[in-house]
Design an enzyme around this catalytic site. Structure first.
Site, PDB file in Angstrom:
ATOM      1  N   ASP A  35      16.910  -3.503 -24.867  1.00  0.00           N
ATOM      2  CA  ASP A  35      16.057  -4.523 -25.467  1.00  0.00           C
ATOM      3  C   ASP A  35      16.890  -5.326 -26.453  1.00  0.00           C
ATOM      4  OD1 ASP A  35      14.110  -3.277 -24.015  1.00  0.00           O
ATOM      5  OD2 ASP A  35      12.848  -2.732 -25.736  1.00  0.00           O
ATOM      6  N   ASP A  81       1.417  -4.360 -19.478  1.00  0.00           N
ATOM      7  CA  ASP A  81       1.475  -3.629 -20.744  1.00  0.00           C
ATOM      8  C   ASP A  81       0.050  -3.447 -21.237  1.00  0.00           C
ATOM      9  OD1 ASP A  81       4.308  -3.944 -20.611  1.00  0.00           O
ATOM     10  OD2 ASP A  81       4.078  -5.951 -21.455  1.00  0.00           O
TER      11      ASP A  81
END
Length: 241
Positions: free
Chosen positions: A8, A128
């Site tokens: 990330d 998500d």
């Protein structure tokens, strides 16, 4: 089962968040390309790269870094701000093999359909969720969209694979939401990549036992903190341990 080490990227650095919160950041490496090389040396065949800046801005902000990672020869699954065909074309041109759509699954269904028509199974629907409800805009906004309702709509749009993240588990190293993945396997035939909460080899084994429909698992903090070794995780993912 593919084991995807997560990279990330935020402000040019490799970070992990807790439950998707930008105010709960841990920096693990100042150089994402160096981190990619480390995971490759430990057996990674795929990397899951997320442009957190892009997720907030709505357009990738670290594509040059992603291109350098892809040039290492590793297969890259990439997400973060992929919200137009122009952007998808740019991302594909730098060597990315799978592209993860998120917010647009809810806000731009016509774009999702065009993306799937153009890129087929290279498009991944990145769902998500918190408490069974879909979150968008880099996890900052909740919706009233149920996960299974969204999946049914995405199947009609031509989506061929899913990546599902339980936000409440992400970055917490408290174990995966096994029940959620078992339910998904019972509700859709699409291949699924699991994400969020992986903390042990047993978590990977449990996902593996759900069968080949769980085609991958994304692992972040557990690898960075050293509670899991990537080489062991890869062996379990392949059913070798």
């Amino acid at each position: 089962m593919i084991v995807f080490p997560a990279i990330d990227i935020l402000d040019g650095k490799v970070v992990r968040l807790r439950q998707g919160r930008l105010d709960a950041v841990t920096v693990y490496n100042d150089d994402p390309v160096d981190q990619a090389k480390r995971w490759i040396d430990q057996g990674a065949e795929w990397l899951h790269v997320v442009d957190l800046d892009g997720a907030v801005l709505g357009e990738p902000a670290n594509l040059g870094v992603v291109e350098r990672i892809a040039s290492l020869g590793v297969l890259v699954q990439f997400g973060g701000g992929l919200r137009s065909m122009e952007v998808l074309d740019r991302v594909a041109s730098v060597g990315v093999k799978r592209m993860v759509l998120g917010t647009t699954l809810v806000t731009k269904p016509a774009f999702v359909a065009e993306a799937c028509d153009t890129y087929g199974s290279a498009i991944v629907a990145g769902i998500d969720a918190r408490d069974g409800k879909v979150a968008i805009q880099g996890w900052r906004e909740g919706t009233e969209y149920g996960v299974l309702d969204l999946i049914r709509d995405l199947e009609l749009l031509g989506v061929k694979r899913l990546a599902y993240t339980d936000i409440s588990k992400d970055g917490m190293q408290t174990g995966v939401n096994y029940g959620a993945y078992r339910a998904l396997v019972g509700q859709t035939l699409l291949p699924i990549t699991a994400s969020g909460g992986v903390s042990s080899l047993d978590d990977i084994r449990d996902l593996h036992e759900l069968g080949p429909q769980i085609e991958g698992v994304i692992i972040g903090r557990a690898l960075y903190e050293g509670s899991l070794s990537l080489s062991d995780a890869v062996r379990v993912g392949y059913g070798e341990a």
